[in-house]
Design a protein around this motif. Structure first.
Motif, PDB file in Angstrom:
ATOM      1  N   LEU A  37       0.835  -1.209   0.000  1.00  0.00           N
ATOM      2  CA  LEU A  37       0.000   0.000   0.000  1.00  0.00           C
ATOM      3  C   LEU A  37       0.864   1.250   0.000  1.00  0.00           C
ATOM      4  O   LEU A  37       0.466   2.289   0.493  1.00  0.00           O
ATOM      5  N   ALA A  38       2.041   1.154  -0.578  1.00  0.00           N
ATOM      6  CA  ALA A  38       3.022   2.217  -0.416  1.00  0.00           C
ATOM      7  C   ALA A  38       2.871   3.383  -1.377  1.00  0.00           C
ATOM      8  O   ALA A  38       3.453   4.421  -1.165  1.00  0.00           O
ATOM      9  N   ILE A  49      -7.535   4.564  -0.291  1.00  0.00           N
ATOM     10  CA  ILE A  49      -7.365   4.098  -1.666  1.00  0.00           C
ATOM     11  C   ILE A  49      -5.878   4.140  -1.947  1.00  0.00           C
ATOM     12  O   ILE A  49      -5.202   5.132  -1.663  1.00  0.00           O
ATOM     13  N   ALA A  50      -5.362   3.049  -2.482  1.00  0.00           N
ATOM     14  CA  ALA A  50      -3.923   2.949  -2.700  1.00  0.00           C
ATOM     15  C   ALA A  50      -3.633   2.277  -4.028  1.00  0.00           C
ATOM     16  O   ALA A  50      -4.377   1.400  -4.479  1.00  0.00           O
ATOM     17  N   ASP A  51      -2.541   2.695  -4.629  1.00  0.00           N
ATOM     18  CA  ASP A  51      -2.021   2.011  -5.801  1.00  0.00           C
ATOM     19  C   ASP A  51      -1.142   0.891  -5.274  1.00  0.00           C
ATOM     20  O   ASP A  51      -0.210   1.130  -4.518  1.00  0.00           O
ATOM     21  N   GLY A  55      -2.798  -3.212  -8.662  1.00  0.00           N
ATOM     22  CA  GLY A  55      -3.673  -2.169  -9.183  1.00  0.00           C
ATOM     23  C   GLY A  55      -4.272  -1.405  -8.016  1.00  0.00           C
ATOM     24  O   GLY A  55      -3.851  -1.564  -6.865  1.00  0.00           O
ATOM     25  N   GLU A  56      -5.280  -0.580  -8.286  1.00  0.00           N
ATOM     26  CA  GLU A  56      -5.898   0.213  -7.230  1.00  0.00           C
ATOM     27  C   GLU A  56      -6.704  -0.673  -6.297  1.00  0.00           C
ATOM     28  O   GLU A  56      -7.519  -1.481  -6.740  1.00  0.00           O
ATOM     29  N   VAL A  57      -6.457  -0.520  -5.007  1.00  0.00           N
ATOM     30  CA  VAL A  57      -7.189  -1.255  -3.986  1.00  0.00           C
ATOM     31  C   VAL A  57      -7.781  -0.264  -2.989  1.00  0.00           C
ATOM     32  O   VAL A  57      -7.290   0.859  -2.861  1.00  0.00           O
ATOM     33  N   LEU A  76      -9.767  -5.843  -3.696  1.00  0.00           N
ATOM     34  CA  LEU A  76      -8.850  -5.950  -4.833  1.00  0.00           C
ATOM     35  C   LEU A  76      -9.496  -5.377  -6.089  1.00  0.00           C
ATOM     36  O   LEU A  76     -10.722  -5.172  -6.135  1.00  0.00           O
ATOM     37  N   PRO A  77      -8.691  -5.113  -7.119  1.00  0.00           N
ATOM     38  CA  PRO A  77      -9.244  -4.546  -8.356  1.00  0.00           C
ATOM     39  C   PRO A  77     -10.396  -5.358  -8.955  1.00  0.00           C
ATOM     40  O   PRO A  77     -11.292  -4.789  -9.573  1.00  0.00           O
TER      41      PRO A  77
END
Length: 133
Positions: A37-38, A49-51, A55-57, A76-77
């Motif tokens: 989630l960095a 919301i994290a890249d 993918g985006e989660v 998950l995406p």
């Protein structure tokens, strides 16, 4: 039918459980220790919301509490929701952080790689809390 495994991973941190919990519960600190989630952390209400490498989660943590519970659901995406039990508990040398990794539909080698990544993240959390490099 094979029952998916669970593995409990932990790290001991030379800091109070309260200090570790406060640090780990702060979404602004996630890029310092949670590699999955960095990148690209942003908030929408209680959702993070994290890249991620997948993918985006979206991540939804348990409400703040006095019990050290940092359980969180990651969507998950593809829409799959993965529950992640995470606890900060008292330890004679400070705090112990315990993360339960579940195999779900992963192969054994994918599960082992996932566990290794989580263990590295826990060690990064320890280093971030204690100021180690």
């Amino acid at each position: 039918m094979t029952i998916p495994r669970s593995r409990h991973l932990s790290v001991v941190i030379a800091a109070s459980p309260d200090a570790v919990y406060r640090f780990a519960a702060d979404p602004d600190n996630l890029p310092r220790w949670a590699t999955g989630l960095a990148a690209g952390i942003r908030r929408r209400g209680d959702l993070i919301i994290a890249d991620s490498p997948m993918g985006e989660v979206t991540v939804l943590f348990a409400p703040r509490n006095a019990f050290g519970i940092l359980d969180h659901d990651v969507t998950l995406p593809d829409g799959t929701v993965v529950g992640n039990p995470l606890r900060v508990i008292a330890h004679p040398d400070g705090a112990e952080v315990v993360f339960t990794v579940r195999q779900r539909d992963l192969t054994d080698s994918q599960f082992d790689a996932d566990c290794a990544a989580v263990q590295r993240d826990l060690e990064s959390l320890r280093d971030a809390v204690t100021g180690a490099s």
